[in-house]
Design an enzyme around this catalytic site. Structure first.
Site, short mmCIF file in Angstrom:
data_model
loop_
_atom_site.label_atom_id
_atom_site.label_comp_id
_atom_site.label_asym_id
_atom_site.label_seq_id
_atom_site.Cartn_x
_atom_site.Cartn_y
_atom_site.Cartn_z
N ALA A 180 0.82 -1.21 0.00
CA ALA A 180 0.00 0.00 0.00
C ALA A 180 0.86 1.26 0.00
O ALA A 180 0.63 2.20 -0.77
CB ALA A 180 -0.94 -0.01 1.20
N ARG B 36 4.53 9.71 -10.10
CA ARG B 36 4.15 9.68 -11.52
C ARG B 36 3.15 10.77 -11.91
O ARG B 36 3.05 11.11 -13.08
CB ARG B 36 3.56 8.31 -11.86
CG ARG B 36 4.60 7.19 -11.89
CD ARG B 36 3.94 5.84 -11.93
NE ARG B 36 4.92 4.76 -12.10
CZ ARG B 36 4.71 3.48 -11.81
NH1 ARG B 36 3.53 3.11 -11.32
NH2 ARG B 36 5.66 2.59 -12.00
N GLU C 243 9.98 2.63 7.21
CA GLU C 243 9.66 1.20 7.29
C GLU C 243 10.39 0.61 8.49
O GLU C 243 11.61 0.76 8.62
CB GLU C 243 10.09 0.50 6.00
CG GLU C 243 10.16 -1.02 6.05
CD GLU C 243 8.85 -1.66 6.44
OE1 GLU C 243 8.86 -2.57 7.29
OE2 GLU C 243 7.79 -1.25 5.91
N SER D 110 8.69 -3.35 -0.43
CA SER D 110 7.99 -3.77 -1.64
C SER D 110 8.26 -5.23 -2.03
O SER D 110 8.85 -5.52 -3.06
CB SER D 110 8.39 -2.85 -2.81
OG SER D 110 7.48 -2.93 -3.87
N CYS E 195 2.65 -12.86 -0.20
CA CYS E 195 1.88 -14.06 -0.53
C CYS E 195 2.75 -15.18 -1.09
O CYS E 195 2.33 -16.34 -1.12
CB CYS E 195 0.78 -13.71 -1.52
SG CYS E 195 -0.41 -12.50 -0.89
N ASN F 112 -2.67 -3.08 -2.66
CA ASN F 112 -2.15 -2.39 -3.83
C ASN F 112 -3.16 -1.40 -4.40
O ASN F 112 -2.82 -0.28 -4.78
CB ASN F 112 -1.73 -3.41 -4.89
CG ASN F 112 -0.37 -4.02 -4.61
OD1 ASN F 112 0.66 -3.41 -4.90
ND2 ASN F 112 -0.35 -5.21 -4.03
N TYR G 12 -16.68 -21.55 -24.61
CA TYR G 12 -16.93 -22.99 -24.57
C TYR G 12 -16.10 -23.72 -25.61
O TYR G 12 -16.02 -23.33 -26.78
CB TYR G 12 -18.42 -23.30 -24.85
CG TYR G 12 -18.65 -24.74 -25.25
CD1 TYR G 12 -18.43 -25.78 -24.34
CD2 TYR G 12 -19.02 -25.08 -26.56
CE1 TYR G 12 -18.60 -27.11 -24.71
CE2 TYR G 12 -19.20 -26.40 -26.94
CZ TYR G 12 -18.98 -27.41 -26.01
OH TYR G 12 -19.14 -28.73 -26.38
#
Length: 444
Positions: free
Chosen positions: A11, A21, A32, A38, A42, A305, A426
């Site tokens: 985040a 940006r 931190e 970063s 997971c 994110n 399909y």
């Protein structure tokens, strides 16, 4: 404008990059408390069994990259311990030196994430007992595991517990899961959990239910040797505690910032807290649940994110709402994919939504093409309005595709009947002429 961001992961750095940006001439400072910026939390379980080669592969950008390439001032091992909202100051400890620091902000983002719960069980500090949330956590586990570690006990049957059970079985360990409730993966309903139990038993994972952990015993070297519950003792050479997380928000006590669900910072659609110029995003913040129509707390990397991106844009006066979540997740558990989105029956009941459900057994591909890929699909819907409320799907291939279709339908507030009319792809290797979710919808 000076922006301070507390937290250097999903985040926080998503927000920082949006500021870089989409604006010019601003100062961005990040603090931190750990050493890594970063990284993909997971992916941590998959470094233990070698699917991910190294923890380095989980790092998207280093602090040096953020600083040298993007001009973002990065500070590792800097823990913010206090915020003064009136003076717009943050205070903390530099763990490199042990000295204190302070800094002034014009706008502040709290992106401090969450920490694993670690109940005050007797012996919890013993060697060989771990939690899993950071790269140092997984490195400690990997350094501890050797051929002498044979029996592993996992306390808790949620996301981390299931993923780590598979990982530890992959490297040849005897795995037991202790769960104080009656089943694994409580985000699923009881009838779907039975399939998860079957998968665990097929892989020789021992399941122990309705036992409460009371503490641990150690050997003469101080290493854990068993887990003690209210029912007995379970020999263990390594223990993983995976009983949920708590938002890292305690340092905000006394600021007037409102916290709600599980102690998470309650934010509006623009990631604003209840205090002017203070924003929050990620695992320390609430997420608006589109189906429940209220704030919720489902800490996942996807949400972090997205919320971080939205927070960064709003901090530079580019109004961008966070559109909310529907509660989608998927877990790989040995040969099964466990997909869930929206509300389960027990969630609908808890918030007094009228509901009913339908469950079918189907296959990923056309029945005549492959009979070896079973899939169970459960739809939950409002029995008065026919509004779709949620789905749970367990099977092999194709679970991810179907659960994402339902997630999209939930986002757009579709009814269960409208699923029947969807034009889904399909071909016999991929589907039946009626997709499994449409088969369930027709049954409904």
């Amino acid at each position: 404008m000076k922006y301070i961001i507390i937290g250097g992961d999903a985040a926080g750095m998503s927000a920082a990059m949006q500021i870089v940006r989409n604006s010019e001439g601003n100062e961005i400072v990040t603090y931190e408390k750990g050493e890594t910026y970063s990284y993909g939390q997971c992916g941590l379980p998959y470094t233990i069994n070698g699917i991910v080669d190294s923890t380095d592969d989980l790092i998207a950008r280093t602090p040096e990259t953020f600083q040298e390439k993007y001009g973002i001032k990065t500070h590792t091992l800097h823990e913010v311990t206090k915020v003064d909202c009136e003076k717009k100051m943050v205070y903390g400890t530099n763990h490199h030196t042990g000295e204190g620091f302070e800094d002034h902000y014009d706008r502040l983002l709290v992106a401090t994430g969450a920490s694993p719960n670690c109940p005050p069980w007797e012996g919890i500090e013993s060697e060989g007992i771990f939690t899993l949330k950071t790269i140092p956590d997984v490195e400690q586990i990997m350094n501890y595991i050797n051929e002498d570690v044979k029996n592993v006990t996992i306390i808790g049957g949620g996301y981390i517990g299931l993923e780590m059970a598979e990982t530890l079985c992959d490297i040849g360990k005897n795995v037991q899961i202790i769960e104080r409730g009656e089943r694994l993966a409580k985000i699923f309903d009881e009838d779907m959990s039975e399939l998860i139990h079957e998968q665990a038993e097929q892989q020789n994972v021992k399941l122990t239910f309705k036992e409460s952990v009371e503490g641990f015993k150690t050997n003469d070297n101080g290493r854990v040797r068993c887990v003690v519950t209210d029912q007995g003792e379970h020999p263990s050479d390594l223990v993983l505690v995976a009983v949920g997380v708590t938002p890292n928000t305690s340092f905000l006590q006394g600021t007037g910032i409102f916290t709600s669900v599980d102690g998470a910072i309650e934010v509006n659609a623009y990631m604003e807290s209840t205090i002017k110029d203070i924003y929050a995003a990620g695992d320390c913040a609430t997420q608006y649940h589109r189906v429940k129509q209220r704030p919720d707390y489902i800490p996942l990397g996807t949400h972090a994110n997205k919320q971080g991106r939205v927070a960064g844009l709003n901090m530079i006066n580019t109004p961008t709402p966070f559109k909310g979540i529907v509660g989608s997740s998927i877990i790989k558990f040995f040969d099964a994919a466990l997909g869930k989105t929206g509300l389960s029956e027990h969630e609908a009941e808890a918030i007094h939504f009228p509901y009913t459900s339908v469950t079918i057994d189907s296959t990923h591909a056309a029945g005549y093409y492959s009979k070896d890929d079973p899939m169970k699909v459960k739809l939950v819907y409002n029995d008065k309005t026919r509004a779709l409320l949620g789905a749970q799907i367990i099977g092999g291939e194709g679970v991810d595709k179907r659960i994402d279709v339902i997630a999209t339908a939930l986002y757009h507030s579709m009814t269960v009947d409208e699923l029947v009319d969807l034009d889904l792809s399909y071909a016999p290797p991929f589907n039946s002429v009626w997709d499994p979710i449409q088969q369930a919808a027709r049954r409904a």
